[in-house]
Design a protein around this motif. Structure first.
Motif, PDB file in Angstrom:
ATOM      1  N   SER A 232       0.825  -1.218   0.000  1.00 24.66           N
ATOM      2  CA  SER A 232       0.000   0.000   0.000  1.00 24.66           C
ATOM      3  C   SER A 232       0.858   1.266   0.000  1.00 24.66           C
ATOM      4  O   SER A 232       1.883   1.353   0.682  1.00 24.66           O
ATOM      5  CB  SER A 232      -0.902   0.024   1.243  1.00 24.66           C
ATOM      6  N   ARG A 233       0.386   2.235  -0.766  1.00 21.20           N
ATOM      7  CA  ARG A 233       0.908   3.602  -0.691  1.00 21.20           C
ATOM      8  C   ARG A 233      -0.295   4.538  -0.745  1.00 21.20           C
ATOM      9  O   ARG A 233      -1.145   4.399  -1.618  1.00 21.20           O
ATOM     10  CB  ARG A 233       1.871   3.919  -1.838  1.00 21.20           C
ATOM     11  N   ALA A 289       5.496  -1.360  -1.123  1.00 18.35           N
ATOM     12  CA  ALA A 289       4.928  -0.387  -2.063  1.00 18.35           C
ATOM     13  C   ALA A 289       5.835  -0.281  -3.283  1.00 18.35           C
ATOM     14  O   ALA A 289       7.059  -0.238  -3.159  1.00 18.35           O
ATOM     15  CB  ALA A 289       4.789   0.967  -1.389  1.00 18.35           C
ATOM     16  N   GLN A 292       8.928   4.283  -6.956  1.00 15.91           N
ATOM     17  CA  GLN A 292       8.606   5.346  -7.911  1.00 15.91           C
ATOM     18  C   GLN A 292       9.929   5.782  -8.541  1.00 15.91           C
ATOM     19  O   GLN A 292      10.580   6.737  -8.107  1.00 15.91           O
ATOM     20  CB  GLN A 292       7.875   6.480  -7.195  1.00 15.91           C
ATOM     21  N   GLY A 487      -7.248   1.825  -8.151  1.00 20.89           N
ATOM     22  CA  GLY A 487      -6.788   1.572  -6.792  1.00 20.89           C
ATOM     23  C   GLY A 487      -7.737   0.651  -6.039  1.00 20.89           C
ATOM     24  O   GLY A 487      -8.956   0.750  -6.164  1.00 20.89           O
ATOM     25  N   TYR A 522      -3.644  -1.431  -7.932  1.00 16.58           N
ATOM     26  CA  TYR A 522      -2.642  -1.079  -6.931  1.00 16.58           C
ATOM     27  C   TYR A 522      -3.321  -0.870  -5.582  1.00 16.58           C
ATOM     28  O   TYR A 522      -4.490  -0.477  -5.517  1.00 16.58           O
ATOM     29  CB  TYR A 522      -1.913   0.207  -7.323  1.00 16.58           C
ATOM     30  N   ALA A 524      -3.807   1.410  -3.496  1.00 15.91           N
ATOM     31  CA  ALA A 524      -3.716   2.864  -3.447  1.00 15.91           C
ATOM     32  C   ALA A 524      -5.119   3.438  -3.576  1.00 15.91           C
ATOM     33  O   ALA A 524      -6.088   2.721  -3.845  1.00 15.91           O
ATOM     34  CB  ALA A 524      -2.813   3.388  -4.559  1.00 15.91           C
ATOM     35  N   HIS A 530       0.099   8.522  -5.705  1.00 12.59           N
ATOM     36  CA  HIS A 530       0.209   7.237  -6.392  1.00 12.59           C
ATOM     37  C   HIS A 530       0.413   7.424  -7.894  1.00 12.59           C
ATOM     38  O   HIS A 530       1.281   6.799  -8.500  1.00 12.59           O
ATOM     39  CB  HIS A 530      -1.048   6.412  -6.118  1.00 12.59           C
ATOM     40  N   THR A 534       3.084   5.761 -11.005  1.00 12.93           N
ATOM     41  CA  THR A 534       2.704   4.812 -12.062  1.00 12.93           C
ATOM     42  C   THR A 534       2.749   5.426 -13.458  1.00 12.93           C
ATOM     43  O   THR A 534       2.782   4.678 -14.438  1.00 12.93           O
ATOM     44  CB  THR A 534       1.294   4.255 -11.800  1.00 12.93           C
TER      45      THR A 534
END
Length: 551
Positions: A232-233, A289, A292, A487, A522, A524, A530, A534
């Motif tokens: 999770s983020r 997570a 990025q 999400g 995701y 999220a 988020h 992505t």
């Protein structure tokens, strides 16, 4: 009382009585004429049509629970004058459980009535005074909160708990000792606030629904726990003492913004240096997570240029800013060039560092030289009317924006042109692809609002949800490829179709029509925190030449 005593003496059992598993231990029979009390029982026999009354000593509001055993026996609650107040047992079962709350006119009696001769047994399992009718203490998933609850029960305080969290940071994240046990990919995440007066609410994912925190045992600890995937983020704020307003539902809901602020014990925020405690949001990023990878400026990477121009639309009757990104060394018309068209320009320049992402992706060879058109909204109101499927806006894109951009050297074949956006922007991208596949060959939706239908909007229900899915289902297949992401924390709630479910629906419709579709979910929410991560990965899937690219 002679017959029951004789039965006990002889060891005889005339009725198959058994003490109920949920009954209190017997306290024995009351003295002759004394009222029945909790845990006591009486056992007797009656002749046909005979009645026997048993007194109760109750106070107003007392909760009474018990049972009567005896074939066909009826049980009636009466007042002091013998008037019937309530039938508690109609004689239909061998055992009849009952419960009632005492009113304001005691004393009361329980009257056993025999339609035919036989024995009976009556027990008062419990009597709970009004003052002791309390909810049980919260069953806490968190082992750390259970330990704190025990400390408070011993007369301690929360001082050590808050000192510990000031050192470790919040939210509280636990894996061992959670009750009930966690699933294999879960962690228990507990959001915390210290010392609010009336309430605390969570603003943002996991639910996105302004969840209320609970107060622990009258202490200064407010909490709410969630079982979240370890990938999770999410971004969030906490809102203490949200005002309660005599106002429409939308106004009451928006009142959370008056006090919503970053978590004071969480050092991680987005953006990195907000102007004050109310700006930005706090970050929760669990250990798995997704990284990025493309968001930070990299040393040695050549930076592209960003040009801001103004475009006046005859079709829409308004004017807006348009930002042109050109990568370092960009050659208009060069073979292999690609193009990104992106809605909500200000967010994709501020919260999402799109030029930096493209610089890094191009320098790494992950995508070809890719220019970008970042399209701003003239106003918030214009965004709400233009981005949901709007034929005039689609005409603006095809007849005004794209020719104008091409005249400035930003153009690419449809199969190397990505149209993208988030929320309403993702919806707009999918609609633009349907209307003009000759310009936009690749559609990228980040949490697209595919629940939309004509007449609908945030909190407003229009036609049947999923209008765009029906358009794709009935239209002939176009030369398009898709990347759709959603999400896990964007699911349906409060009777409203969610982004998660509607994105899955669109995926299924497109695949049934034969479109190439990449679909990603995701852990999220509806959050630029988020989407900034992505976006780069999505462009690699759509434009890159590596494994997994959507060609």
């Amino acid at each position: 009382m002679l017959l029951p005593a004789l039965r006990r003496l002889l060891g005889l059992t005339l009725l198959p009585f058994a003490l109920g598993a949920n009954a209190a231990p017997t306290g024995g029979q009351p003295a002759e004429g004394a009222p029945l009390r909790a845990g006591q029982e009486v056992e007797d026999t009656l002749e046909s049509k005979q009645r026997r009354a048993h007194a109760l000593q109750l106070s107003p509001g007392d909760y009474v629970r018990g049972w009567l055993e005896g074939d066909g026996m009826r049980l009636v609650l009466t007042d002091a004058a013998g008037e019937r107040l309530r039938v508690l047992g109609e004689g239909r079962d061998a055992r009849q459980d009952f419960m009632f709350v005492a009113g304001d006119t005691p004393p009361y009696k329980l009257e056993v009535r025999a339609p035919r001769a036989g024995g009976y047994r009556l027990q008062i399992a419990e009597i709970v005074p009004r003052a002791r009718q309390l909810m049980p203490a919260a069953e806490l998933d968190s082992p750390r909160l259970r330990a704190l609850q025990a400390e408070l029960g011993r007369g301690g305080n929360s001082g050590a708990f808050w000192r510990e969290l000031a050192q470790a940071g919040t939210p509280l994240i636990e894996s061992a000792g959670v009750t009930p046990p966690l699933a294999g990919d879960e962690l228990l995440v507990t959001f915390l606030w210290r010392g609010a007066r009336d309430n605390v609410r969570l603003f943002g994912a996991p639910s996105g629904d302004h969840d209320e925190l609970q107060r622990l045992a009258g202490s200064d600890v407010w909490f709410r726990s969630y079982r979240l995937p370890h990938s999770s983020r999410l971004g969030y704020k906490l809102a203490p003492d949200v005002p309660t307003l005599n106002a429409p539902a939308t106004t009451r809901r928006r009142a959370i913004l008056a006090t919503a602020q970053r978590d004071p014990l969480n050092a991680h925020s987005f953006p990195a240096q907000p102007i004050d405690q109310y700006a930005g949001e706090s970050i929760l990023a669990l250990p798995a997570a997704p990284p990025q990878r493309w968001t930070e400026v990299r040393p040695g990477v050549a930076t592209g240029t960003l040009e801001t121009l103004t475009l006046e639309s005859r079709i829409l009757g308004n004017t807006r800013e348009v930002h042109f990104y050109r990568p370092a060394g960009y050659r208009p018309g060069a073979e292999g060039n690609a193009l990104l068209v992106l809605f909500d320009a200000h967010a994709y320049l501020r919260e999402v560092p799109t030029p930096t992402l493209l610089d890094n992706l191009i320098a790494a060879g992950a995508i070809p030289p890719t220019a970008a058109i970042l399209l701003a909204n003239p106003s918030r109101e214009a965004r709400g009317s233009e981005l949901p499927p709007n034929p005039a806006f689609a005409r603006f894109l095809a007849e005004e924006l794209m020719p104008w951009a091409a005249a400035h050297g930003l153009a690419a074949p449809a199969e190397r042109t990505v149209i993208a956006g988030s929320s309403y922007g993702g919806l707009a991208a999918a609609y633009a692809g349907l209307r003009h596949p000759e310009l936009f060959g690749k559609v990228y939706s980040q949490s697209g609002s595919f629940w939309w239908s004509p007449g609908s909007g945030p909190g407003v229900t229009g036609e049947e949800p999923g209008w765009l899915m029906r358009q794709y289902a009935t239209a002939e297949r176009k030369p398009l490829a898709f990347l759709i992401e959603a999400g896990l924390f964007e699911a349906s709630r409060n009777g409203q179709t969610g982004i998660l479910e509607s994105s899955r629906h669109l995926r299924d419709v497109l695949r049934a029509k034969g479109y190439p579709v990449r679909y990603k979910e995701y852990a999220a929410g509806h959050d630029y925190l988020h989407w900034r991560g992505t976006l780069g990965e999505g462009l690699v899937m759509l434009l890159g030449k590596g494994e997994g690219s959507a060609q």
